[in-house]
Structures are given as structure tokens and as C-alpha cells.
Write a protein that holds these residues in place. Structure first.
Motif, PDB file in Angstrom:
ATOM      1  N   ALA A 112       0.832  -1.200   0.000  1.00  0.00           N
ATOM      2  CA  ALA A 112       0.000   0.000   0.000  1.00  0.00           C
ATOM      3  C   ALA A 112       0.871   1.257   0.000  1.00  0.00           C
ATOM      4  CB  ALA A 112      -0.929  -0.019   1.213  1.00  0.00           C
ATOM      5  N   ASP A 113       1.914   1.257   0.819  1.00  0.00           N
ATOM      6  CA  ASP A 113       2.767   2.451   0.909  1.00  0.00           C
ATOM      7  C   ASP A 113       3.566   2.667  -0.378  1.00  0.00           C
ATOM      8  OD1 ASP A 113       1.731   2.676   3.394  1.00  0.00           O
ATOM      9  OD2 ASP A 113       3.596   2.329   4.503  1.00  0.00           O
ATOM     10  N   PHE A 114       3.814   1.566  -1.108  1.00  0.00           N
ATOM     11  CA  PHE A 114       4.495   1.693  -2.399  1.00  0.00           C
ATOM     12  C   PHE A 114       3.556   2.290  -3.447  1.00  0.00           C
ATOM     13  CE2 PHE A 114       6.218   0.281  -6.464  1.00  0.00           C
ATOM     14  CZ  PHE A 114       7.586   0.432  -6.284  1.00  0.00           C
ATOM     15  N   GLY A 115       2.235   2.107  -3.230  1.00  0.00           N
ATOM     16  CA  GLY A 115       1.254   2.678  -4.153  1.00  0.00           C
ATOM     17  C   GLY A 115       0.264   1.672  -4.729  1.00  0.00           C
ATOM     18  N   PHE A 116       0.417   0.388  -4.371  1.00  0.00           N
ATOM     19  CA  PHE A 116      -0.502  -0.611  -4.929  1.00  0.00           C
ATOM     20  C   PHE A 116      -1.835  -0.610  -4.192  1.00  0.00           C
ATOM     21  CE2 PHE A 116       3.550  -2.490  -6.397  1.00  0.00           C
ATOM     22  CZ  PHE A 116       3.253  -2.558  -7.755  1.00  0.00           C
ATOM     23  N   ALA A 117      -2.919  -0.634  -4.965  1.00  0.00           N
ATOM     24  CA  ALA A 117      -4.262  -0.687  -4.382  1.00  0.00           C
ATOM     25  C   ALA A 117      -4.964  -1.988  -4.754  1.00  0.00           C
ATOM     26  CB  ALA A 117      -5.087   0.499  -4.846  1.00  0.00           C
ATOM     27  N   CYS A 118      -4.324  -2.775  -5.630  1.00  0.00           N
ATOM     28  CA  CYS A 118      -4.962  -4.008  -6.099  1.00  0.00           C
ATOM     29  C   CYS A 118      -3.893  -5.018  -6.508  1.00  0.00           C
ATOM     30  CB  CYS A 118      -5.868  -3.688  -7.289  1.00  0.00           C
ATOM     31  SG  CYS A 118      -6.535  -5.137  -8.125  1.00  0.00           S
ATOM     32  N   VAL A 119      -4.082  -6.276  -6.127  1.00  0.00           N
ATOM     33  CA  VAL A 119      -3.236  -7.362  -6.611  1.00  0.00           C
ATOM     34  C   VAL A 119      -4.141  -8.362  -7.311  1.00  0.00           C
ATOM     35  CG1 VAL A 119      -1.536  -9.136  -6.030  1.00  0.00           C
ATOM     36  CG2 VAL A 119      -1.688  -7.068  -4.621  1.00  0.00           C
ATOM     37  N   ILE A 120      -3.743  -8.770  -8.513  1.00  0.00           N
ATOM     38  CA  ILE A 120      -4.504  -9.751  -9.288  1.00  0.00           C
ATOM     39  C   ILE A 120      -3.667 -11.025  -9.374  1.00  0.00           C
ATOM     40  CG2 ILE A 120      -5.578 -10.260 -11.524  1.00  0.00           C
ATOM     41  CD1 ILE A 120      -5.598  -7.177 -12.029  1.00  0.00           C
ATOM     42  N   ALA A 121      -4.253 -12.159  -8.975  1.00  0.00           N
ATOM     43  CA  ALA A 121      -3.524 -13.429  -9.017  1.00  0.00           C
ATOM     44  C   ALA A 121      -4.527 -14.581  -9.046  1.00  0.00           C
ATOM     45  CB  ALA A 121      -2.605 -13.548  -7.804  1.00  0.00           C
ATOM     46  N   PRO A 122      -4.060 -15.783  -9.438  1.00  0.00           N
ATOM     47  CA  PRO A 122      -4.964 -16.941  -9.460  1.00  0.00           C
ATOM     48  C   PRO A 122      -5.341 -17.432  -8.062  1.00  0.00           C
ATOM     49  CG  PRO A 122      -3.090 -17.275 -10.941  1.00  0.00           C
ATOM     50  CD  PRO A 122      -2.766 -16.090 -10.081  1.00  0.00           C
ATOM     51  N   SER A 123      -4.508 -17.178  -7.061  1.00  0.00           N
ATOM     52  CA  SER A 123      -4.876 -17.524  -5.687  1.00  0.00           C
ATOM     53  C   SER A 123      -4.015 -16.722  -4.727  1.00  0.00           C
ATOM     54  CB  SER A 123      -4.719 -19.026  -5.422  1.00  0.00           C
ATOM     55  OG  SER A 123      -3.378 -19.441  -5.576  1.00  0.00           O
ATOM     56  N   PHE A 124      -4.544 -16.570  -3.497  1.00  0.00           N
ATOM     57  CA  PHE A 124      -3.869 -15.776  -2.470  1.00  0.00           C
ATOM     58  C   PHE A 124      -3.777 -16.577  -1.168  1.00  0.00           C
ATOM     59  CE2 PHE A 124      -5.848 -12.672  -5.246  1.00  0.00           C
ATOM     60  CZ  PHE A 124      -4.863 -11.716  -5.398  1.00  0.00           C
TER      61      PHE A 124
END
Lengths: 207, 469
Positions: A89-101
Motif C-alpha cells: 500500500a505504501d508503495f502505491g498498490f491498491a490491487c493485486v490480481i492473481a490466481p490464488s492468495f
């Protein structure tokens, strides 16, 4: 918490599976207060060459300004450290897209307003190729769609998490509205399961 | 007549404060452990001006950052000392009991919890640590949570959760001699993958599980998170009741008898349905080691490093290539040809007295070819081991005997391997850099780590023990 409704932004491909939380933030940085910002620690060791300089070819370094991360299966597996999400979040990412978490990671992400969007493995490969070629993506949480890499792709997310993200809700306030039910449960439980109770130690603090 | 239910469902149902229409349940939490890493959660309470709702159900333990070579914080790294002191302040401010650095009962949370009798069958337990699944060995719902959830539990003694799916993992048949719970867990993870149990609560069952001691069950449940499982459990039985009886914080006398009555009703009903069932032939499990950078990268010790060129799936082949590169191995290399630089025996996975005895049995009368560290799971385990003379076996073999903490499992306290060093380790994660930047980790049982120490390479403990038989 900031609501997440729709995001159009540059994306970064991370064609790795099993990106564990030790990669997302090595343990040695986690004693810092959050106020100092965790962005510099994101994928700290993977981003660097042996000498410590940033590796210009590493995707994160080659895609500055990205707000969406696309990765392979089992993203965020491993430890429960919420600092992994703080770093994203602090780097700037608001979303992660992946096949599983990893389950705990995904839950931590939502608690910080970061959307974990699940797609099929083949779709992740499509997205990796597209964003690797510079495509900007639109992640539409209301429609549960990803646009910008060919035909719109549908992603999945727990419906409760979706509502929470869309509204920017915080769990604690919601739970405190159930305070009476919690107190009633505790009273009944103390009578029903005396063996499960623990007594406070005199003076608290040191046992 | 109620519908047949699983062990998991019986405990879950008993803890629901409120069910929401959207499928979320507000669960009551019976035990909550906090450690130095919980400082983010305590900071959230301070921001809100909130108090810990049920301090008597909250237990503080110093383990993640504690120095293992000294107990004098004045001589420890100042940053590490600060983390231990922050926990002391946070727990004191909130009236939470603390098992601090110099408490004779201090230990790793997942060793100390059962040891002190905080862990009981039928409870819900959480901690800001993913290996909280360990406590499921007693037939309890136990899982790791993040800092926001830690803060939520501190403030409300509850947690919102969606009921996970249920998976039964049945180990049929008996283990061969020399095979341990660690081998069972690694074999299972290699079978289903590091995300194979994602979204599921696991119940371990079958003859080989019933035959495990509590120490073995704790190891098996500990590694549940490495298969992606939400939690792992074993149905409570006489083995569990006998372990709990007489523990300092366990119910005593009549309360214990009433508890056992309740606990005896917990095992899954015969007709209970599971969403998924995995069956593993326990008799076929060999001593197992990891070769890569995920616990799913596990193979029998007589195996060879996989060849990515022979892996059909592109992303899996890419993972194998990355792993082989990081680990400094060659495709097709025999695992027993992999030389190690050091060993580590410790962690919440494998640092209980039975683990130390198994490693000592291999090291007795032998010399380690490489340096290594032995860190008992708790100070009580340490005292017990010293009473049995195990410490002398380790030190006479050339290994270092230190105090208890998470130590080289996570490297937060400064106990790390050097870049490029290869470590045979009884821990739970072979992630890149987990034991220090650039360090290479191979996971295995305590007896197998001892065998690697003696051989100076990955080795089959059965061959080493066979030499003297």
C-alpha cells in the motif's frame, strides 16, 4: 478506510508464483513504526542486485507508478505479517490480481483497502503478457471486471470483502454495534464452560 | 437428532456470537496470544484510545525477537531490545499477563501455550502468527491473524470469519521406523501444493495420526499453513487429555473432569461430511527434505532435484527454475550429494523435548561436520533437556546450545545464516532469505538435521543409524 470502487492505472507484472510475505517484506524491517512508511521495503531483496543496488530489470523497478500488481498463484502465502500489505500500500498498490492468495494475506489486504482480485491461471498469464507490454488496466469492483487486456475479464472476490471495500468499512465499529450480544454470549459461556475461562492475575502485567 | 457434524463445526457452532446473512459469523475467541510483533496492533488501540476488552484471555510472550545467546537486554542489539521492551510496556499498560524474556517459563508461543495449559480442546485461539495452527493438535480451532485482526480481538474478544470448507487428511496405515510427523506434513504439502488446502479447515485423521504423541501432532498441525490451510486439527483423545492434565493453566479437579466430558463429545461424527478428502499411505512415507524455496518443493531423501525442462506447466517450470537457481542446485542432482554449511534445530515446528531427543539420539557419540545452533522451544524444554543430558550430546558434537526463541526460523533476533550458506533446518519455511538474506534452507525432521550435521550433506538418517545397528 478509503473506499475502493474503480481504479484505472498502470500495472506491474510479477511473473512469480508463491510470492511469500517474507519476499514482500523481509522480517528485519518490521520493527519500524508504520508512520515511517513501508514502501521502500516492498520486495526489498528481490528488487536488488547482490551489491544492494536496484536491479533495473526487476519488474517493480521497470514499471514505476504502477498501482495494480499481477502475479501467479499463491500470492502472499506464508506469515501473517500485515506489514506485507503495508509495504504494498505504501508503495502505491491498491490491487493485486492473481490466481490464488494466501488466506491471511487476503484478509489483511482487505483490512487495508487493498483489493485481492482472483482470476483463472490462464487469465493471469494473459494479463501478465498485456501489462508486460505496457497495458494500463481498469479494475472495476462494482462490476467485478478487469478491462484493458483484450475482452473484459471477470474476477472473483468474497462478496463480504467486496462490500467492505466498496464502502471503506472498518470492522471494529461494526462489531461494537453488537456489544450487547457479545456481553450476553460471554455471560452465558462462563456458566456453560467454566473450564474454558481464565482468571486475571493479581496486578496484571507480569505473570 | 442433529445432523452429523465435524470436529471443526462442533467448535465453530459453540463460538458463534452472531451470524450475518452474508455468511460472516462473529466468533468468540477463548485465547489470544500477543508477542513483540504485535506492536502494530497495540498502536492501533492507542490511536483509538481503546482498552483490551478481556485482558485475562490475552497472553503476552516474548519470542520472535528475543536474543538466544544472552538474556541481558543491555548486551543485545538496541533495536531488538527495544522490541522486547515495547511488548513489556504494551502488556503492562493494558494489564495483560506477560511471559517475558527472563521468565523461566518463556518460550515460543506455540510451545509454551500447550506447555502451560493455555491450549485446551474445544477452544478458539488466535495469534498474530501464521503457525498458530499448531494448537489444533488438541482439537481446537486455532489460526493466525494480521495486525488489524489482532487489534479487533484485543478490543472486542471476537473476530468476523466466514466458515471455511472442511478437508479431512487421512494417513492410512502405520509409519515406517524413523519416520516422523515432519515427514508426514512435508509429504502432504508436496501432494496437494502450498495452496492445496487454501480456504479449508483441515482435520488430520487415520491410524498414523492416532499413533502420534502430542509433540508429533503439534508438528503436523503447525505446518497446516504451509499447505494454505486455514487451520489444522486432530480430534482430542486420551493422549490429549493426559497431556493437558496437571498443566498450570488447565482446569483442575472436578473442573477437569467436566471438561473431559465435554471434550470427549468433540470428535467428528461418523457420518459427518467433508468438502474434500485426501488419503495418504503413511507406510510409504520416506524421510522427506525440501530442495526448493516453497515447502511444496519436498521429496524423499533418495530423490533427485527436478528438471524444469520436464515440467509441462509453464508457471510451475518457471518456479522450479527460480528455486534451483536460488538454491544453487543442478537438475537431476541427487539430494544426498547436496553439501550443507550449517544446521539449525529449533522453532515452533520442531523444538519440543521429543524433537531434541530424536536429534540427540543421532548425534550421541558423533561429531557434527558443520557448525550449528540448537534452540529449545521453551526454557522449560531447555531445563528438561539439560536434566536428560541432551545439551552435552549437542555441545560434544560441536553444536551450540542456546536459549529459547524463534531464533533462526525467522532471523528477526539476528540469528541468521550468511548469504549463500546452506542450512539443514527443522523449521517450517524454506522461503528465499527467510534465514537471512541469500541464505538457503532445506527443511527436514530433527533426526534428519542431525544426520545432515554428521554427514556434512543431506543424508538418510536410517543409513547413519544403521551403521551402528
Amino acid at each position: 478506510m478509503q473506499p475502493f470502487v474503480e481504479l484505472t492505472a498502470p500495472a506491474c507484472p510479477l511473473p512469480l508464483s508463491n510470492v511469500d510475505t517474507d519476499q514482500l517484506i523481509p522480517a528485519r524491517f518490521m520493527s519500524r513504526p508504520r508512520a515511517e512508511g513501508y514502501g521502500d521495503f516492498l520486495l526489498h531483496d528481490l528488487r536488488r542486485e547482490a551489491g544492494g543496488a536496484l536491479d533495473p530489470d526487476f519488474p517493480l523497478n521497470a514499471h514505476p507508478g504502477a498501482k495494480i500488481l499481477v502475479a501467479r498463484r499463491n500470492f502472499g502465502c506464508g506469515s501473517s505479517r500485515e506489514a506485507a500489505v503495508y509495504a504494498l500500500a505504501d508503495f502505491g498498490f491498491a490491487c493485486v490480481i492473481a490466481p490464488s492468495f494466501g488466506d491471511i494475506f487476503a484478509s489483511n489486504a482487505v483490512n487495508n483497502g487493498v483489493l485481492p482480485a482472483t482470476v483463472e491461471e490462464a487469465e493471469a498469464e494473459t494479463l501478465l503478457a498485456a501489462v508486460g507490454a505496457g497495458a494500463e488496466l481498469t479494475v472495476d469492483l462494482a462490476a467485478q471486471e478487469i478491462r484493458g487486456a483484450g475482452p473484459a475479464l471477470r474476477f472473483t472476490v468474497d462478496p463480504v470483502w467486496r462490500t467492505k471495500l466498496l464502502n471503506g468499512w472498518d470492522d471494529v465499529d461494526l462489531t461494537l454495534s453488537h456489544a450487547e450480544a457479545i456481553a450476553a454470549f460471554a455471560t452465558a459461556d462462563a456458566a456453560a464452560r467454566p473450564w474454558a475461562q481464565l482468571r486475571a492475575e493479581r496486578g496484571g502485567g507480569s505473570a | 437428532m442433529t445432523a452429523p457434524r465435524t470436529l471443526f463445526d462442533k467448535i465453530w457452532d459453540r463460538h458463534v456470537v452472531h451470524d450475518r446473512e452474508d455468511g460472516q459469523s462473529l466468533l468468540w475467541i477463548d485465547r489470544h496470544f500477543v508477542h513483540e510483533g504485535s506492536h502494530h496492533a497495540f498502536a492501533k488501540l492507542r490511536e483509538r484510545g481503546a482498552r483490551v476488552s478481556r485482558p485475562e484471555l490475552t497472553i503476552g510472550i516474548a519470542d520472535h525477537y528475543v536474543p538466544t545467546r544472552t538474556r541481558d537486554l543491555g548486551r543485545a542489539d538496541p533495536q531488538i531490545a527495544d522490541m522486547v521492551r515495547r511488548l513489556e510496556r504494551n502488556t503492562a499498560d493494558q494489564g495483560v499477563r506477560l511471559f517475558g524474556l527472563n521468565d523461566p517459563r518463556q518460550g515460543i508461543v506455540h510451545v509454551m501455550g500447550p506447555e502451560q495449559g493455555f491450549t485446551l480442546p474445544g477452544l478458539t485461539m488466535v495469534c498474530g502468527d501464521s503457525h498458530t495452527s499448531t494448537h489444533g493438535a488438541f482439537g481446537t480451532i486455532a489460526f493466525g491473524i494480521g495486525a488489524s485482526e489482532v487489534a479487533h480481538v484485543l478490543m472486542t474478544q471476537t473476530l468476523w470469519q466466514r466458515r471455511p470448507k472442511r478437508m479431512r487428511v487421512r494417513f492410512d496405515g502405520r509409519l515406517a521406523p524413523g519416520i516422523t510427523a515432519k515427514d508426514m506434513a512435508l509429504a502432504f504439502i508436496a501432494t496437494v501444493g502450498a495452496d492445496g488446502a487454501r480456504g479449508h479447515a483441515i482435520e488430520y485423521a487415520g491410524e498414523a495420526v492416532r499413533g502420534l504423541s502430542m509433540e508429533g501432532r503439534l508438528t503436523l498441525c503447525n505446518l497446516s499453513i504451509e499447505s494454505g490451510g486455514r487451520c489444522g486439527m486432530v480430534a482430542p483423545d486420551e493422549t490429549a487429555f493426559a497431556f493437558v492434565k496437571g498443566r498450570p493453566y488447565a482446569p483442575a479437579g472436578e473442573a477437569f473432569d467436566r471438561a473431559v466430558e465435554a471434550w470427549a463429545a468433540l470428535p467428528s461424527d461418523a457420518e459427518a461430511a467433508f468438502d474434500r478428502e485426501v488419503v495418504i499411505d503413511a507406510a510409504a512415507i520416506a524421510p522427506t527434505v525440501t530442495w526448493g524455496v516453497s515447502p511444496e518443493d519436498a521429496l524423499p531423501i533418495d530423490g533427485t532435484v527436478p528438471d524444469p525442462a520436464r515440467i509441462a506447466d509453464a508457471s510451475r517450470a518457471a518456479h522450479a527454475r527460480e528455486a534451483i537457481d536460488y538454491m544453487g542446485l543442478r537438475p537431476g542432482q541427487r539430494l544426498t550429494d547436496v553439501a550443507v554449511d550449517r544446521v539449525f534445530i529449533g522453532s515452533c515446528t520442531n523444538a519440543r523435548i521429543e524433537d531434541l531427543r530424536a536429534a540427540a539420539a543421532v548425534l550421541k557419540g558423533r561429531r557434527a561436520a558443520v557448525p550449528g545452533l540448537v534452540s529449545p522451544g521453551s526454557m522449560i524444554v531447555k531445563a528438561q533437556a539439560e536434566q536428560e543430558g541432551l545439551d552435552r550430546i549437542f555441545t560434544e558434537a560441536g553444536l551450540e546450545w542456546v536459549a529459547s526463541g524463534c531464533s533462526m526460523c525467522v532471523g528477526m533476533n539476528g540469528d541468521i545464516a550468511a548469504p549463500g550458506e546452506r542450512c539443514a533446518s527443522t523449521t517450517n519455511r524454506n522461503f528465499k532469505g527467510r534465514q537471512g538474506p541469500g541464505a538457503r534452507t532445506h527443511l527436514m525432521s530433527p533426526a534428519m538435521v542431525a544426520a545432515a550435521a554428521v554427514a556434512g550433506r543431506l543424508a538418510d538418517v536410517r543409513e547413519i543409524l544403521g551403521e551402528t545397528a
